[in-house]
Scaffold this motif. Structure first.
Motif, short mmCIF file in Angstrom:
data_model
loop_
_atom_site.label_atom_id
_atom_site.label_comp_id
_atom_site.label_asym_id
_atom_site.label_seq_id
_atom_site.Cartn_x
_atom_site.Cartn_y
_atom_site.Cartn_z
N ASP A 277 -1.36 1.55 11.43
CA ASP A 277 -1.42 1.99 10.03
C ASP A 277 -2.41 3.13 9.86
O ASP A 277 -2.27 3.97 8.97
N LEU B 192 -5.18 -4.11 7.62
CA LEU B 192 -4.44 -3.03 8.25
C LEU B 192 -4.42 -3.19 9.77
O LEU B 192 -5.37 -3.72 10.36
N THR C 187 -3.59 3.70 -3.01
CA THR C 187 -4.43 3.53 -1.82
C THR C 187 -5.34 4.74 -1.57
O THR C 187 -5.90 4.87 -0.48
N GLN D 258 -0.71 -0.39 -6.47
CA GLN D 258 -0.23 0.07 -5.17
C GLN D 258 -0.95 1.34 -4.70
O GLN D 258 -0.65 1.86 -3.64
N ASP E 82 -7.71 5.23 1.68
CA ASP E 82 -7.40 6.28 2.65
C ASP E 82 -8.60 7.21 2.84
O ASP E 82 -8.88 7.66 3.96
N SER F 182 -3.91 -3.60 3.02
CA SER F 182 -2.75 -2.99 2.39
C SER F 182 -2.74 -3.37 0.93
O SER F 182 -3.49 -4.26 0.49
N TRP F 183 -1.89 -2.73 0.14
CA TRP F 183 -1.88 -3.06 -1.28
C TRP F 183 -1.37 -4.49 -1.51
O TRP F 183 -1.62 -5.08 -2.56
N ARG F 184 -0.76 -5.06 -0.47
CA ARG F 184 -0.34 -6.46 -0.57
C ARG F 184 -1.46 -7.43 -0.17
O ARG F 184 -1.28 -8.64 -0.22
#
Length: 345
Positions: A261, A257, A172, A170, A176, A251-253
């Protein structure tokens, strides 16, 4: 045809009738329900600012100017939690001001045809965007110190200790860092950033490029600074989730984005910037930052135009923001007063 007689109704009565008409257009598919509600919200704001008992035909161009200025100064509650000294939430964004102006202009256009006003007061409005507030601080360029603080915080993210609440899959931080570094050094439009795919980045003669798909179907190949290319490679190798989606930013899923976001990422990185260098900024403000500092450092104007993806140099002027102290620096280093090098031999 204009009606033969004027119907003197109040602003509130006109608003009720107009909103009823706008919502009826959703039944025919002429307007989406979401658009109709935006019109309704803006018209309700007009009633609030003009006074519900005011006769619509009594509003003058000066009254409209005052309403536009008052709207521009209304707090924008969508963003909160700004740091001390910044102007987050202090007023409406330029896009919100433009939308509000379009909404009330449509109402007055209908009012003219319906016989509620003798003359459309919007035609007598003279207030400029600058008088309404101009660009919000979040949309203006960061100073060199502020920009360096944000870039420094982004560069430190890959080495930052993991948050205890997050699992390894998870994290990021690398993503980022890539987002902030690309925005601050290359200045893409936020739509260009979120549309970027992994395959848009390539290497030629040892230089990493980003093929940006911009407005009007135009593309531009922009070389990345070495430090940015290194962080990008680290993200691709160990920070980007394994996913079938070809998007660069996930996204971590594993989902691409969205534009919204990106602002959350900037705000998160800003919290790592020392308070004396911190100022709220939008993705578009970072685009201003790129243009402003490249031009301030005497980078060729046409090169900056090509980096930003503008079709002509005249557009570039809108992205060049004034920096504190820049005139003093320019005059201290005046080209006519520099010492000429001594002749050799």
């Amino acid at each position: 045809m204009r009606p033969a007689e004027l119907e003197r109704i109040t602003v509130a009565q006109a608003a009720d009738r107009y909103v009823e008409l706008v919502r009826a257009r959703t039944l025919t598919g002429a307007l989406s329900p979401a658009t109709a509600e935006v019109y309704a919200r803006d018209v309700a704001t007009l009633v609030e600012l003009a006074g519900d008992g005011t006769v619509l035909d009594d509003l003058t161009g000066a009254d409209v100017d005052a309403i536009l200025v008052a709207f521009a100064r209304k707090p924008d509650g969508r963003r909160a939690g700004g740091t001390a000294g910044d102007a987050a939430g202090a007023g409406q964004s330029p896009s919100s001001q433009a939308r509000f102006r379009r909404s009330i202009s449509a109402l007055f256009k209908h009012a003219t045809l319906a016989g509620w006003v003798q003359l459309n007061p919007m035609t007598r409005s003279t207030v400029t965007a600058r008088q309404r507030g101009g660009l919000r601080p979040e949309r203006r360029a960061l100073t060199r110190e502020q920009a360096q603080g944000l870039v420094g915080a982004a560069r430190e993210l890959p080495q930052a200790p993991p948050e205890r609440s997050k699992r390894r899959d998870q994290r990021t931080e690398l993503r980022d860092a890539v987002i902030v570094l690309l925005l601050a050094t290359v200045g893409p439009r936020v739509s260009e950033l979120v549309r970027a795919n992994v395959e848009d980045f390539f290497t030629n003669d040892g230089v990493r490029y980003w093929r940006i798909f911009g407005k009007g179907g135009r593309t531009r190949d922009v070389p990345l600074p070495g430090d940015v290319a290194e962080v990008l490679q680290a993200y691709l190798e160990r920070g980007r989730p394994q996913a079938t989606d070809k998007a660069l930013l996930l996204s971590w899923r594993g989902r691409r984005l969205a534009r919204g976001d990106v602002q959350a990422v900037i705000d998160r990185v800003q919290r790592r910037v020392p308070p004396d260098q911190r100022r709220s900024v939008t993705p578009h403000g970072l685009r201003h930052t790129t243009a402003t500092h490249l031009l301030a450092d005497a980078v060729d104007m046409d090169a900056v135009r090509r980096v930003l993806g503008h079709s002509d140099l005249s557009t570039l002027g809108r992205y060049r923001d004034e920096l504190p102290g820049e005139l003093e620096v320019a005059m201290r280093t005046h080209p006519l007063l520099r010492e000429r090098p001594a002749p050799e031999g």
